[in-house]
Design a protein around this motif. Structure first.
Motif, mmCIF file in Angstrom:
data_model
loop_
_atom_site.group_PDB
_atom_site.id
_atom_site.type_symbol
_atom_site.label_atom_id
_atom_site.label_comp_id
_atom_site.label_asym_id
_atom_site.label_seq_id
_atom_site.Cartn_x
_atom_site.Cartn_y
_atom_site.Cartn_z
ATOM 1 N N ASN A 418 16.332 52.357 -42.864
ATOM 2 C CA ASN A 418 17.372 52.649 -42.042
ATOM 3 C C ASN A 418 18.529 53.419 -43.033
ATOM 4 N N GLU A 419 18.233 53.488 -44.259
ATOM 5 C CA GLU A 419 19.285 54.162 -45.210
ATOM 6 C C GLU A 419 19.037 55.540 -45.276
ATOM 7 N N ASP A 655 6.310 50.373 -41.729
ATOM 8 C CA ASP A 655 7.679 49.809 -40.773
ATOM 9 C C ASP A 655 7.491 49.373 -39.434
ATOM 10 N N ARG A 657 9.255 47.492 -36.035
ATOM 11 C CA ARG A 657 10.508 47.412 -34.913
ATOM 12 C C ARG A 657 9.911 46.696 -33.641
ATOM 13 N N LYS A 662 16.638 49.099 -31.815
ATOM 14 C CA LYS A 662 16.979 50.381 -32.651
ATOM 15 C C LYS A 662 16.383 50.335 -34.090
ATOM 16 N N GLU A 663 16.745 49.370 -34.580
ATOM 17 C CA GLU A 663 16.693 49.063 -36.101
ATOM 18 C C GLU A 663 15.227 48.985 -36.378
ATOM 19 N N TRP A 664 14.687 49.799 -37.657
ATOM 20 C CA TRP A 664 13.399 49.353 -38.055
ATOM 21 C C TRP A 664 13.665 48.431 -39.235
ATOM 22 N N PHE A 665 12.412 47.861 -39.633
ATOM 23 C CA PHE A 665 12.353 46.849 -40.833
ATOM 24 C C PHE A 665 11.293 47.215 -41.669
#
Length: 1543
Positions: A418-419, A655, A657, A662-665
């Motif tokens: 997410n960066e 990755d 989700r 909305k955020e991936w990890f």
């Protein structure tokens, strides 16, 4: 050679030291050789041989499979067996054989040899001893197995019908063994029915489960054995086997003695210490137990991977060989990797985690059968970023192409989920031995490789890398391994020559080149690294080179121009590498190199090929199709297609989700090289999608397409243990009627991924080995009644579970159950104990009613519990419960408990149920409770539970009062994902109760909720509101008066939509926005308002607002009539006037008061909108006050000081501010509460400044004084004596001055001794000052008071001139002069007249008279100039007197009247000055005190003469003292004693 047990008169008992022949180093695979050894053993007359023969005889004589022959000759065989046993157990005396007898010479020779080779013989004897023991164990085992197998083949049905007590055919045998070796006890027992054998140690049952791996109990073919592994000294005990059947019991006992070798803490009782041959770690038997799981760590933290194991034999000095691997690379111990093995565990500790540590870790243990391995993945996530949004740290920093001043550093890029994308990297270096890091590149490098030059030869360095993006710089990576800058070409200049194959001679190229001064030119100039950021030039060193130190000079030119320029002008280059950074885009360059030393420069090398910076090759293409499949309940298997363009691929980042988020990890934090990956740590039951990115030195590729959504659940069919259910367990007997037995069991712990829908039961007689099926058709319940059994027979049962994948493994055999009719009056055991709602301190236990109820119906149940491992049960409920569930509270968090249930009927308490499985009082992580609520859309009342974990087969099972809710029209159950909802169709009081839900196929996810009447009523109200919607209001219709007198009517809704409509109705008439009123609304705040510009009496009435917003509507009314309207109208008019007032000069703050530190009261006001011409005037009671300092209105604040504030300052104060624009007035009434507030404010400051009480004595008494900033009698001051309030009186007088408060004790006595205090109250706080007037303090004060009283009395009664005498007399001669005065004194004073200090005697010319003791006269007849002079009168009695002087001047007729001078005689004047008539004396020397008088000063009184009026002053007697003071021989009347300093 056959080993012997006896030699040289030393008898040694055999020891079962080595459990099998392989551990003793023997390879006896040939059965024939075993029996050869056995024959040799049997032929010896030794305890072992006798026991062995006895064993063979007893084993061959009796067989359970040959029972027919045994029945025919049972008595005979038994007697023979007993006789043989008696004969065999008789020890024969040892006789030295003939061949062992020696002569004296032979004995001497034998001793000599024994002395020389004794040590070797001992070793040989030890080895023979071990071989002998191993052979014995093998022979015993083989013979027993062979005999038993032969006997079991014979089936004799007749014996089955003959009952027989248990009898040991082969009894237990005692053993003496070494510590840390195993021992095996075995016996053979017969009986009909077949006996059950239980083992005991010193009378205590042996439980293999209590110490796993310690004990092993076996029962094969009628031979019962107990194996004790790794014996310790504490295992020394008497062991017994107890055989039991319905006809009786039999017991066999044997003792095991465990000895410790000499030197190991215990003396050796077995003779020689056995010698252990060298056992290599690879010969150990290792079994892995608890294995380390998939683990998760964070950068900077530490982690420990542990795997426990069982090692046989467990030798402390010889631990097993353990190797650790990361991604198939062997790890070695270092500061970052710590390893240990021993104590039954192998561990790997990573003390400082970094992403470099992520990977698959494998533990490999070498065993005698090969290796034992276990692998699990370790994930290491990024630590907290150095700045929000900064990227993670790079990893795998390594140095390549190392030279004397150059090194190439490479690394792997971090994952950016997410960066912001990474824009470059900084490379840092640190010289070994220092902590200083130096940045190598000024600008970020965009690729994961960077050439570092400028190093110092022979110095060692570390390198690290930091990533950069738009948000900041990452944390630094783990530093690289240490790198030493050395000339790589130096080693190539060494040659090794072998001479005769034995000697190595090292020769340098310098020795072969001869003496060289100028070096040769370099060769093969080329570009080894070409990127857009830089180009690395490489070449081969010159040959010949020479011995002198060498460096290089580089030149460049545009290709084809020949215009050469030197590029390393400031750098002395020692390595054949050089990075060039400043090349222009699109240009081709050529390079050449010179070799330089102290003697000069070589020729230039051949130019390189044209070199041009190229665009970066770029990142790989995106990976292909991503597929996610189920793996376990917390992991998913992800695989994908490799990119079409790899471009030096480093690996992949995966990755994930959650669907809907909305955020991936990041699933991994280090590039993974393969195209398949198992993602761990997912939430069971949650749905995820995944994507993949490829990684190379240029960065990360585009993301792949997302995978299809997949729910995290266990895969079906992943191996046998997952496809079919595990074994049921806990088979228990519920009832028996003599021909049938009802049994129940517990569900398998693992369902295999699908529902268990079938159970199959097998049975067998306890004395047979053949299982028979009970049911051909599957049983769905966990209970079954087995019919057609023989009464009095013991049966064993086992159960097999099945699901859609097949039938699993059968359970362990139950304990033998006797088929006999139950006749007891008490009920049988409850069964099927289960648990739900397990929390940290409570749980709910449920059970089923017993099948056998006894002589009457079951009326209740008792629940008992105990901690795991304890036999001390505690009854949870003191009174029996009628229902079949109970909530147990008061549990200890993390503690494990076991439970049992006992049923109760009218005849008593029945059998306890089978113990439950241990349950730990700890909630499942993420556990949620049932939520009661109302659907916002439909208004339905519901109960809902969101499960913290779930699988595909899970179901939500709802119950009311722990009774299953089936198809009930009152409720409806719906399930979506991990949430189940129970909706009430028409809720009422019948729905009240306790509702619970259990999620099947989980680790016990469950919850409950009690629906109460109050909660139901609240939800019904909310349901009605949802089904009949209204617009909710935060505030109803209200009004407020604005500036200028405008009135605003408003209300606020909780929420408004843009389509809202509304109307205002005033007195039943709708009003709209227009002249004089404005109507508006704000959707964001929900406010609807109407503003009336001119509010008059016509606006009285009722105001209503009606709102419509979609389906919802509401209205709100406001009645504005009567007093409410009058108040609103008055406020509106006031605001209108205020607006007009503020157009000219006005008070922004009206008059108020403050009190300064010196207790001056200030009346303060603040003004606004003033100008220089504005004036302010002060008034009190309509009289103007002109302050010393004119008010400055331009300062914005004006103040009127009121010093020494008291009741005199009562009044109405007024400030008038005016100019040509108008005026404003502020009034402040100082009276009542305002006056009290001011006094309290003064008291607060004065009380805080008050000094401690001071003692002062006066002629009237003892005075206590307290100094403060200001004192007034209006202050609330209380004096206390011994906590009793003092009222002002003749005895206790209270008063004060502006500077102090005092209390005087008049005519003190001992009653006035004690503790005195003064309290000043300011309305909030009381300020207290104290003084202890007792003891010496009182004594001293009282003495001083007496002294001052006597002095005052003397002063009062002394002789004195009261009045009548002038100071100066001027008289003309021939006149008569009469000096007459009034004198006073008690007693009557004596009077003496003097002239010029000479006493005057009474004559005709001068007559002295003293009438009545009061009037003294000096009469001079016909004065002459000689009578001029200084006359004086001396009035005196015993208390003192007074001396008064008169100057007499006599002047002649016609002379000018002389200027009178005191003490100087003048000529007599023609006009005499008549003396003043004397004042009459006071009739009462001590008059009544007046309220306006001041206390008379005394010798030591500190009171100043200007003491103001006090409330109760000390009286002073009015004496006829003249109003002046003249010199006299008496002491002066006024002498102030020094005032004590003020505190």
């Amino acid at each position: 050679m056959v080993p012997r047990f006896q030699a040289d008169g030393c008898s040694r008992k055999p020891s079962n030291n080595v459990p099998n022949l392989m551990r003793a180093g023997m390879d006896l695979t040939n059965v024939g050789s075993i029996f050869t050894v056995a024959v040799g053993l049997v032929s010896r007359s030794s305890p072992f041989s006798i026991s062995l023969r006895n064993l063979f005889m007893m084993s061959l004589s009796v067989s359970s499979e040959n029972r027919m022959e045994y029945s025919k000759s049972s008595s005979k065989s038994v007697s023979q067996a007993q006789a043989q046993a008696t004969e065999a157990m008789a020890e024969q005396a040892y006789t030295v054989p003939v061949f062992r007898q020696r002569t004296a010479e032979e004995t001497e020779e034998y001793q000599r040899v024994s002395k020389n080779v004794g040590k070797g013989l001992a070793v040989i004897q030890e080895e023979l001893h071990r071989m002998r023991i191993a052979t014995k164990a093998q022979v015993e085992s083989l013979e027993i197995q062979k005999e038993v197998k032969g006997m079991m083949r014979k089936r004799v049905d007749l014996l089955e019908e003959i009952p027989k007590l248990p009898d040991f055919l082969v009894a237990l045998r005692p053993h003496t063994v070494w510590e840390k070796t195993p021992v095996k006890l075995f016996c053979t027992v017969e009986g009909n029915p077949r006996p059950i054998v239980k083992w005991y140690k010193d009378g205590v049952p042996v439980d293999p489960l209590s110490t796993p791996g310690k004990y092993k109990i076996e029962n094969k073919y009628g031979v019962h054995s107990l194996i004790v592994s790794r014996c310790v000294v504490s295992d020394t005990a008497e062991y017994s086997a107890v055989a039991t059947n319905q006809h009786g019991t039999a017991t066999s006992k044997a003792k095991i003695i465990v000895k410790r070798p000499a030197g190991a803490g215990e003396s050796c009782h077995l003779g020689l210490v056995p010698h252990l041959t060298e056992i290599h770690a690879s010969k150990l038997d290792v079994s892995l137990l608890d294995r380390f799981p998939v683990s998760f760590g964070v950068e900077g933290n530490s982690i420990r991977l542990v795997c426990t194991m069982v090692v046989v034999p467990d030798l402390p000095n010889i631990p097993p060989i353990a190797q650790w691997y990361r991604d198939d690379k062997l790890l070695k111990p270092s500061k970052l990797v710590e390893m240990s093995v021993g104590g039954g565990a192998a561990s790997l500790t990573l003390p400082h985690l970094a992403k470099d540590d992520e990977g698959l870790y494998t533990l490999r243990i070498f065993t005698k059968d090969g290796t034992a391995e276990h692998s699990a993945y370790l994930f290491v996530s990024d630590a907290a970023p150095s700045a929000p949004g900064a990227p993670g740290a790079p990893m795998s920093v390594k140095a390549y192409d190392i030279n004397s001043d150059y090194v190439l550093v490479a690394w792997k890029p971090p994952n950016t989920v997410n960066e912001a994308p990474i824009t470059g990297y900084f490379v840092d270096r640190c010289e070994a031995g220092t902590d200083t890091w130096v940045q190598c590149n000024d600008a970020p490098v965009k690729i994961c490789k960077y050439p570092v030059h400028g190093l110092r030869v022979g110095h060692s360095y570390y390198f690290r890398v930091r990533a950069v993006n738009s948000s900041g710089i990452s944390r630094p990576s783990r530093k690289s391994d240490k790198v030493t800058a050395l000339d790589a070409a130096e080693s190539e200049r060494l040659q090794v020559i072998k001479i005769e194959g034995k000697y190595d001679i090292v020769i340098k190229d310098d020795d072969l080149e001869g003496y060289v001064t100028i070096p040769g030119e370099p060769t093969d100039v080329h570009a080894s690294e070409i990127f857009k950021s830089y180009v690395v030039l490489s070449w081969k060193p010159p040959s010949p080179r020479g011995r002198a130190p060498l460096w290089y000079v580089i030149e460049k030119c545009l290709a084809g121009t020949g215009d050469w320029q030197r590029i390393n002008t400031t750098v002395k280059l020692h390595s054949p590498r050089y990075p060039v950074f400043d090349l222009q885009d699109g240009q081709k360059y050529q390079f050449r190199v010179y070799s330089v030393n102290m003697y000069g420069s070589s020729e230039a090398s051949a130019p390189s090929e044209p070199i041009q910076k190229v665009d970066e090759d770029g990142v790989p293409s995106a990976p292909g199709h991503v597929v996610a499949t189920r793996n376990t309940k917390s992991s998913v298997f992800v695989q994908w297609e490799a990119p079409k363009h790899l471009k030096h691929l480093m690996g992949y980042y995966i990755d994930g989700r959650v669907v809907g988020a909305k955020e991936w990890f990041a699933c991994n934090h280090k590039p993974f090289k393969h195209t398949r990956f198992v993602v761990h740590g997912l939430i069971p039951g949650e749905t995820y999608v995944f994507r993949v990115q490829a990684v190379n030195l240029f960065g990360l590729s585009e993301e792949s397409q997302e995978s299809s959504p997949i729910a995290v659940e266990p895969a079906l069919g992943k191996g046998a243990e997952y496809a079919t259910p595990s074994s049921p367990f806990g088979i228990t007997m519920l009832s028996s009627d003599g021909s049938s037995i009802t049994v129940a069991w517990k569900s398998p712990k693992h369902c295999g991924g699908s529902k268990v829908n079938a159970y199959y039961i097998d049975k067998r007689d306890a004395d047979t080995l053949v299982w028979k099926e009970v049911n051909l058709n599957a049983v769905t319940e966990r209970m079954c009644t087995v019919e057609n059994l023989k009464e009095g027979t013991f049966y064993e049962f086992r159960v097999t579970a099945g699901n859609m994948a097949g039938v699993g493994l059968p359970s362990a055999a139950s304990v033998p159950m006797k088929c006999e009719a139950w006749t007891m009056e008490e009920p049988g055991p409850a069964y099927d104990l289960s648990f739900s709602e397990v929390r940290s301190h409570s749980l709910v236990i449920l059970w089923r009613a017993p099948i056998y109820t006894g002589a009457s119906a079951v009326t209740g149940y008792f629940v008992d519990m105990a901690k795991k491992g304890s036999s001390e049960f505690v009854t949870v409920n003191q009174e029996a419960v009628s229902h079949r569930y109970l909530q147990v509270t008061g549990l200890e968090e993390g503690e494990s408990y076991v439970f049992r249930v006992r049923a109760v009927n009218a005849h008593g308490v029945g059998k306890p149920s089978q113990l439950s499985e241990p349950v730990c009082a700890k909630a499942i992580p993420g556990t949620k409770e049932i939520v009661a609520g109302v659907d916002e859309e439909t208004g339905d009342v519901f109960l809902s539970l969101e499960a913290c974990e779930i699988c595909e087969m899970s179901k939500f099972v709802w119950s009311k009062n722990y009774k299953l809710i089936s198809d009930c029209p009152r409720v409806a159950v719906t399930t979506k994902g991990r949430t189940s909802r129970l909706t009430f169709t028409n809720p009422d009081k019948d729905d009240l109760g306790k509702y619970s839900v259990i999620v099947t196929d989980t680790d016990g996810v469950s919850a409950s909720h009690t629906l109460t009447e109050d909660a139901l009523n609240t939800m019904l109200e909310l349901s009605y509101a949802i089904r009949h919607p209204i617009v909710p209001l935060k505030h109803g219709l209200n009004y407020e008066v604005l500036e200028k007198g405008h009135v605003r009517f408003w209300l606020q809704a909780v929420k408004l939509s843009p389509s809202v409509s509304y109307r205002f109705i005033v007195n039943d008439k709708e009003v709209t926005s227009g002249e004089g009123q404005k109507i508006s609304h704000d959707v964001a705040t929900g406010i609807i308002q109407m503003t009336v510009d001119h509010f008059t009496r016509a606006n009285e009435g009722t105001y209503t607002v009606q709102i419509h917003d979609g389906k919802a509507k509401t209205q709100s009314s406001l009645v504005l009539v009567g007093d409410v309207f009058k108040a609103a109208l008055k406020e509106a008019e006031f605001q209108r006037k205020e607006h007009i007032r503020k157009q000219g000069p006005h008070f922004s703050e009206y008059l108020y008061f403050t009190v300064t530190e010196d207790c001056t009261v200030m009346l303060v006001c603040k003004v606004a909108n003033v100008k220089k011409e504005s004036t302010l005037h002060w008034y009190k009671d309509d009289e103007e006050i002109v302050p010393d300092t004119p008010p400055n209105v331009m300062s914005g604040s004006c103040a009127l000081p009121l010093p020494l504030f008291s009741r005199k300052d009562h009044g109405v104060y007024k400030a008038v501010l005016s100019d040509d624009r108008g005026k404003d007035t502020s009034v402040f009434d100082i009276s009542g509460k305002v006056f009290d507030d001011i006094i309290n404010a003064i008291a607060q400051i004065a009380g805080a400044s008050a000094s401690e009480l001071v003692l002062q004595c006066t002629p009237e008494g003892i005075r206590l004084q307290c100094y403060m900033n200001y004192y007034t009698e209006e202050m609330k001051t209380i004096w206390k004596h011994k906590e009793n309030k003092i009222a002002s009186s003749e005895k206790m007088r209270i008063g004060g001055t502006a500077e102090m408060a005092w209390m005087q004790i008049c005519d003190p006595s001992d009653k006035e001794k004690g503790h005195y205090s003064m309290e000043i109250s300011d309305g909030v706080k009381t300020h207290t000052r104290t003084f202890d007037l007792s003891g010496q303090a009182y004594t001293d004060a009282y003495e001083e008071y007496l002294r001052l009283k006597a002095a005052a009395f003397a002063e009062k009664n002394r002789g004195r001139v009261v009045g009548g005498l002038p100071d100066v007399v001027t008289i003309m001669e021939e006149k008569s002069l009469s000096l007459t005065c009034t004198v006073w004194g008690e007693p009557t004073p004596e009077v003496t007249w003097f002239k010029n200090e000479q006493e005057v005697a009474s004559t005709e010319h001068t007559r002295v008279m003293f009438d009545g003791g009061k009037f003294a006269s000096l009469v001079i007849n016909k004065v002459t100039p000689e009578d001029s002079g200084k006359y004086s009168i001396n009035v005196r009695n015993k208390y003192g007197g007074e001396f008064v002087e008169i100057t007499v001047s006599v002047y002649r007729h016609g002379e000018k009247i002389p200027e009178p001078k005191l003490g100087q005689a003048k000529a007599a004047a023609t006009t005499p000055v008549l003396p003043k008539s004397p004042a009459p004396p006071s009739k009462t020397p001590t008059p009544t005190p007046s309220k306006t008088q001041t206390p008379a000063p005394s010798m030591k009184s500190p009171t100043p003469a200007s003491t103001p009026i006090s409330k109760s002053p000390t009286p002073t007697p009015k004496s006829p003292t003249p109003p002046r003071s003249v010199k006299s021989p008496t002491p002066p009347r006024f002498m102030k004693s020094p005032t004590p300093p003020r505190k």
